[in-house]
Design a protein around this motif. Sequence first.
Motif, PDB file in Angstrom:
ATOM      1  N   LEU A   1      21.095  -0.013 -14.461  1.00  0.00           N
ATOM      2  CA  LEU A   1      20.313   1.219 -13.999  1.00  0.00           C
ATOM      3  C   LEU A   1      19.205   0.930 -15.372  1.00  0.00           C
ATOM      4  O   LEU A   1      18.759   0.424 -16.174  1.00  0.00           O
ATOM      5  N   GLY A   2      17.962   0.731 -13.881  1.00  0.00           N
ATOM      6  CA  GLY A   2      16.667   0.564 -14.903  1.00  0.00           C
ATOM      7  C   GLY A   2      15.379   1.880 -13.971  1.00  0.00           C
ATOM      8  O   GLY A   2      15.909   2.273 -13.191  1.00  0.00           O
ATOM      9  N   ALA A   3      14.382   1.890 -14.832  1.00  0.00           N
ATOM     10  CA  ALA A   3      13.379   2.563 -14.161  1.00  0.00           C
ATOM     11  C   ALA A   3      12.137   2.468 -14.810  1.00  0.00           C
ATOM     12  O   ALA A   3      12.073   1.624 -15.979  1.00  0.00           O
ATOM     13  N   ASP A   4      11.713   2.812 -13.719  1.00  0.00           N
ATOM     14  CA  ASP A   4       9.908   2.359 -14.736  1.00  0.00           C
ATOM     15  C   ASP A   4       8.815   3.630 -14.187  1.00  0.00           C
ATOM     16  O   ASP A   4       8.659   3.657 -12.519  1.00  0.00           O
ATOM     17  N   GLY A   5       8.581   4.598 -14.557  1.00  0.00           N
ATOM     18  CA  GLY A   5       7.782   5.700 -14.442  1.00  0.00           C
ATOM     19  C   GLY A   5       6.533   5.495 -14.399  1.00  0.00           C
ATOM     20  O   GLY A   5       5.808   6.222 -13.936  1.00  0.00           O
TER      21      GLY A   5
ATOM     22  N   ILE B   1       3.756   5.170  -5.777  1.00  0.00           N
ATOM     23  CA  ILE B   1       3.685   4.477  -5.137  1.00  0.00           C
ATOM     24  C   ILE B   1       4.590   5.423  -4.207  1.00  0.00           C
ATOM     25  O   ILE B   1       4.803   5.016  -2.942  1.00  0.00           O
ATOM     26  N   LEU B   2       5.604   6.168  -4.786  1.00  0.00           N
ATOM     27  CA  LEU B   2       6.238   6.764  -3.781  1.00  0.00           C
ATOM     28  C   LEU B   2       6.685   8.058  -4.933  1.00  0.00           C
ATOM     29  O   LEU B   2       7.302   8.645  -5.579  1.00  0.00           O
TER      30      LEU B   2
ATOM     31  N   ILE C   1       6.257  13.758   1.183  1.00  0.00           N
ATOM     32  CA  ILE C   1       6.246  12.246   0.804  1.00  0.00           C
ATOM     33  C   ILE C   1       4.896  11.309   0.658  1.00  0.00           C
ATOM     34  O   ILE C   1       4.541  11.708   1.670  1.00  0.00           O
ATOM     35  N   GLN C   2       4.967  10.876  -0.695  1.00  0.00           N
ATOM     36  CA  GLN C   2       3.596  10.326  -0.164  1.00  0.00           C
ATOM     37  C   GLN C   2       4.413   8.211  -0.457  1.00  0.00           C
ATOM     38  O   GLN C   2       4.645   9.078  -1.653  1.00  0.00           O
TER      39      GLN C   2
ATOM     40  N   ARG D   1       3.704  -0.933   1.294  1.00  0.00           N
ATOM     41  CA  ARG D   1       3.665  -2.724   0.831  1.00  0.00           C
ATOM     42  C   ARG D   1       3.523  -2.387  -0.420  1.00  0.00           C
ATOM     43  O   ARG D   1       4.722  -3.895  -0.759  1.00  0.00           O
ATOM     44  N   GLU D   2       3.667  -1.327  -1.270  1.00  0.00           N
ATOM     45  CA  GLU D   2       4.048  -1.858  -2.796  1.00  0.00           C
ATOM     46  C   GLU D   2       5.388  -1.544  -2.798  1.00  0.00           C
ATOM     47  O   GLU D   2       6.177  -1.771  -4.073  1.00  0.00           O
ATOM     48  N   VAL D   3       6.119  -0.062  -2.045  1.00  0.00           N
ATOM     49  CA  VAL D   3       7.359   0.150  -2.816  1.00  0.00           C
ATOM     50  C   VAL D   3       7.824  -1.083  -2.314  1.00  0.00           C
ATOM     51  O   VAL D   3       8.898  -1.727  -2.569  1.00  0.00           O
ATOM     52  N   PHE D   4       7.808  -1.610  -0.874  1.00  0.00           N
ATOM     53  CA  PHE D   4       8.595  -3.065  -0.189  1.00  0.00           C
ATOM     54  C   PHE D   4       8.598  -3.972  -1.780  1.00  0.00           C
ATOM     55  O   PHE D   4      10.169  -4.351  -2.310  1.00  0.00           O
ATOM     56  N   LYS D   5       7.410  -4.581  -2.163  1.00  0.00           N
ATOM     57  CA  LYS D   5       7.122  -5.645  -2.964  1.00  0.00           C
ATOM     58  C   LYS D   5       8.378  -5.266  -4.292  1.00  0.00           C
ATOM     59  O   LYS D   5       9.205  -6.234  -4.652  1.00  0.00           O
ATOM     60  N   LYS D   6       8.064  -3.620  -5.032  1.00  0.00           N
ATOM     61  CA  LYS D   6       8.674  -3.442  -6.259  1.00  0.00           C
ATOM     62  C   LYS D   6       9.643  -3.731  -5.877  1.00  0.00           C
ATOM     63  O   LYS D   6      10.407  -3.967  -7.151  1.00  0.00           O
TER      64      LYS D   6
END
Length: 306
Positions: A176-180, A185-186, A194-195, A199-204
């Motif tokens: 399980l992971g997270a990066d606050g 980006i979402l 929803i904002q 493209r950033e979400v896709f890559k990350k």
Amino acid sequence: MTIRIAGIGTSLPEKIITNNDLAKSIDTSDEWINERTGIRRRHVGGVTSRMAIESGRVAMADAGVSPDDIDLLILSTTTPDQRFPATSAVVQSGLELSCGAFDVNAVCAGFLYGYVTAYGLMSIPGGPSTVLLCGSDSLASLTDWTDRSTAILFGDGAGSVILERHEQGDLLGWDLGADGNLQSILYCDHGDFIQMEGREVFKKAVRAVVGSVDKALSNAGLTADDIDVFLPHQANIRIIEAIANRVGIPMEKTHNVIADTGNTSSASIPLAMAKAQANGVLQPGAVVCMTGFGGGMTWGTAVVRW
Ligand code: COA
């Protein structure tokens, strides 16, 4: 002690919006959406608690258990019916359960957070023997249907599983992971839509999930070749292809519902699981890898023996 998934249930609201329906009101096309996302249609108009109750009822019937057998209810949702009570309380009442109940919110990775939490609680002495884990989300209600960058992606749905102690099946490895730091980006503010920086979400997402699957496989002492069934979060078929390709899993081992559902957040993995069950691949002994990512960002992977 080992734990298995003993039953699966799903629920999708009746109302469907196709890509061609969307193209009537926003500047897009079925061809563009299908090519960039693999989505053709999505179900909308769902209420989180109602879909959860319906899918929970089907899962209990599939497992052959009654409400009295359920020792704990965990509901993964990002779209609770109310600020409080937790929607799990509404679902507990709707299913006539008498056990404890709580919500988990890790956005689209929530089902995996719920899964690992359930396993942990079942593993402590005196812990629950039978758990109803439900993922239900109504993201259509948080979608601005005039914004073509998000309206093409999301839909409503629910999927539930019954987890029970059994000599067959187990959780072999997990992560399980997270990066606050990636909140921006979402996200979705109270009272807003929803904002997303697509493209950033896709890559990350690709990077996070590939790392997460690698970690979970390594914890399990397995490699990608050992995976029989791959159930990734259903956000975009190109994300699924990129992940499968980088991890080294042939697309034939994935079981996808995205064309018919869009991104249903907490529900997407159990919906894909139901598809895999219908395809007859969830056989005893099969190694099943579930993985997902969501706003936060959050991510998670569970590798289980069926
Ligand atoms: N219909 C037609 N054209 C569209 C469009 C739509 N719905 N949305 C964007 N476009 C246009 C853009 O304006 C852009 O045009 P330009 O080149 O003239 O500027 C072009 O298509 C490419 O846009 P881009 O945003 O780079 O497309 P993309 O290939 O990245 O696809 C997403 C956009 C949103 C489908 C994709 O980035 C994605 O799926 N990201 C992940 C989102 C996600 O999974 N979120 C949930 C995570 S749980």
